[in-house]
Design a protein around this motif. Structure first.
Motif, PDB file in Angstrom:
ATOM      1  N   ASN A   1      57.032  81.233 -61.736  1.00  0.00           N
ATOM      2  CA  ASN A   1      56.741  80.181 -60.757  1.00  0.00           C
ATOM      3  C   ASN A   1      55.280  79.758 -60.782  1.00  0.00           C
TER       4      ASN A   1
ATOM      5  N   MET B   1      59.522  74.341 -58.908  1.00  0.00           N
ATOM      6  CA  MET B   1      58.172  74.898 -58.966  1.00  0.00           C
ATOM      7  C   MET B   1      57.180  73.965 -59.658  1.00  0.00           C
TER       8      MET B   1
ATOM      9  N   PRO C   1      55.346  73.331 -54.974  1.00  0.00           N
ATOM     10  CA  PRO C   1      54.079  73.986 -54.616  1.00  0.00           C
ATOM     11  C   PRO C   1      52.864  73.080 -54.775  1.00  0.00           C
TER      12      PRO C   1
ATOM     13  N   ILE D   1      51.621  79.582 -53.058  1.00  0.00           N
ATOM     14  CA  ILE D   1      52.906  79.120 -52.519  1.00  0.00           C
ATOM     15  C   ILE D   1      54.036  79.486 -53.470  1.00  0.00           C
ATOM     16  N   ALA D   2      53.799  79.341 -54.773  1.00  0.00           N
ATOM     17  CA  ALA D   2      54.825  79.701 -55.755  1.00  0.00           C
ATOM     18  C   ALA D   2      55.120  81.195 -55.715  1.00  0.00           C
TER      19      ALA D   2
ATOM     20  N   SER E   1      57.033  82.027 -52.626  1.00  0.00           N
ATOM     21  CA  SER E   1      58.421  81.572 -52.748  1.00  0.00           C
ATOM     22  C   SER E   1      59.281  82.635 -53.417  1.00  0.00           C
ATOM     23  N   SER E   2      58.712  83.351 -54.377  1.00  0.00           N
ATOM     24  CA  SER E   2      59.455  84.413 -55.053  1.00  0.00           C
ATOM     25  C   SER E   2      59.807  85.540 -54.087  1.00  0.00           C
TER      26      SER E   2
ATOM     27  N   GLY F   1      62.124  84.098 -51.284  1.00  0.00           N
ATOM     28  CA  GLY F   1      63.400  83.729 -51.869  1.00  0.00           C
ATOM     29  C   GLY F   1      64.259  84.928 -52.201  1.00  0.00           C
TER      30      GLY F   1
ATOM     31  N   MET G   1      64.826  80.852 -53.892  1.00  0.00           N
ATOM     32  CA  MET G   1      63.385  80.684 -54.142  1.00  0.00           C
ATOM     33  C   MET G   1      62.983  79.223 -54.040  1.00  0.00           C
TER      34      MET G   1
ATOM     35  N   ALA H   1      62.909  78.413 -50.419  1.00  0.00           N
ATOM     36  CA  ALA H   1      61.700  78.954 -49.795  1.00  0.00           C
ATOM     37  C   ALA H   1      60.498  78.058 -50.069  1.00  0.00           C
ATOM     38  N   ALA H   2      60.417  77.529 -51.283  1.00  0.00           N
ATOM     39  CA  ALA H   2      59.324  76.601 -51.602  1.00  0.00           C
ATOM     40  C   ALA H   2      59.437  75.337 -50.750  1.00  0.00           C
TER      41      ALA H   2
ATOM     42  N   GLN I   1      58.245  76.066 -47.217  1.00  0.00           N
ATOM     43  CA  GLN I   1      56.787  76.103 -47.115  1.00  0.00           C
ATOM     44  C   GLN I   1      56.189  74.701 -47.165  1.00  0.00           C
TER      45      GLN I   1
END
Length: 362
Positions: A25, A221, A225, A246-247, A250-251, A254, A269, A272-273, A276
């Motif tokens: 990511n 990704m 981000p 942010i990436a 996200s992992s 996620g 994931m 989640a990104a 954010q």
């Protein structure tokens, strides 16, 4: 003892799954900053789809599925995608978004046909390419200094190292080409060459992430981000730092979200990104919706406050009424006056008189 071994195994899988996600990511997020700044976000989407026929053709010509033939095939197809998009846009007088859509859908369709035809020999599955198998990647390991390391970490780590080296070596050139291509060309930096080099790096990172991460997460990704980081920073270096953070986050979010909801890790994931980005869009310090609304409100209160003081001052200057009704202020200046009046009172500029009137202090 078996329960302890199972606990350790589960946590090892979680750690390596998150690590694979972070490495893949972050590579995409750093390159995505240039795509977002140049308003070419969807070109990253196009390349991530269009490299598919490059993978198949690389196998057909080399007979290998190792990193270098696949990477070269993907890079060539990524550069071809950028070249065809610019050609159709420039010579065909087709809008850039339409030319991008035509090129990447056509190449992606060719890739799907080829992978369906030669997939069993290529050991690439179309669903794997799209959705990724990041939760299964830690199961395929190779020993390194007595530690079992997922095989997927090697191409992803190499892609991250190449990305950081690329952005470091061509920092000035990439920045000039991103912010002012005409200036870059005028001082001897080929903006077109930087464009194709960037597209080649995007293609290389995409193919490195295909097997374990999947196309959907790569697309997310490359865009999300960087778009969120642009709201948080006004300098490129800090934009990249925020995009990488942010990436990486996200992992983590996620993976645990996928475990909780029992769903796709790669898909969660990407979600989640997106979450954010939504939070950043609302609450970014300078460019968020809430901060902009607060800034506009503060400006409105200041203007209304000055209008009230000016009106009272002119009334005294012209020997008219020294006070006005607060209700009149609200009717004339809007609801913002309800905030401006207490503010002026706290500052000692006005005082409340009888009958719901306000007047200037001495």
């Amino acid at each position: 003892m078996s329960a302890m071994a199972a606990w350790i195994t589960d946590h090892d899988l979680a750690f390596w799954t998150i690590a694979i996600g972070v490495v893949g990511n972050v590579s995409c997020a750093v390159l995505g900053c240039y795509l977002v700044l140049r308003r070419l976000s969807l070109l990253g989407d196009a390349i991530s789809h269009a490299v598919l026929p490059g993978l198949v053709l690389a196998f057909l010509f080399s007979g290998q599925t190792t990193v270098w033939p696949m990477s070269l095939g993907a890079r060539a197809m990524g550069v071809l995608t950028a070249f065809l998009t610019q050609t159709v846009h420039g010579f065909g007088k087709v809008p850039e978004d339409a030319s991008m859509g035509v090129v990447f859908t056509g190449l992606f369709a060719i890739g799907v046909v080829l992978i369906t035809r030669y997939g069993p020999n290529l050991h690439i599955d179309a669903d794997c390419v799209l959705y990724g198998m990041i939760e299964l990647a830690p199961l395929d390991t190779v020993p390194v200094a007595g530690i079992e390391v997922p095989r997927a970490m090697w191409p992803l780590t190499l892609a991250l190292a190449a990305t950081l080296l690329f952005t470091t070596l061509f920092w000035k050139e990439l920045k000039l080409a991103a912010f002012d291509p005409l200036l870059a060309t005028s001082i001897g930096v080929s903006a077109l060459l930087m464009h194709y080099l960037l597209m080649g790096m995007v293609a290389a990172v995409t193919v490195a992430a295909f097997e374990s991460v999947g196309s959907i997460l790569v697309i997310a990704m490359l865009i999300v981000p960087a778009a969120a980081a642009q709201l948080l920073a006004d300098r490129l270096v800090w934009m990249m730092v925020w995009a990488a953070l942010i990436a990486a986050m996200s992992s983590v979010l996620g993976y645990f979200g996928a475990v909780y909801f029992d769903t796709s890790v790669a898909g969660m994931m990407a979600v989640a990104a997106g979450g954010q980005f939504a939070v950043t869009l609302c609450f970014a310090p300078r460019h968020g919706l809430v901060s902009k609304a607060a800034t506009n409100l503060a400006l409105g209160v200041r203007i209304v406050s000055e209008d009230i003081v000016a009106f009272l001052f002119r009334g005294e200057e012209l020997a008219r009424d020294r006070s006005i009704s607060w209700r009149f202020c609200v009717r004339a200046l809007g609801a913002v006056a309800l905030i401006a009046l207490p503010r002026l009172w706290r500052q000692g500029q006005i005082e409340f008189a009888s009958g719901g009137h306000v007047q200037l202090t001495d």
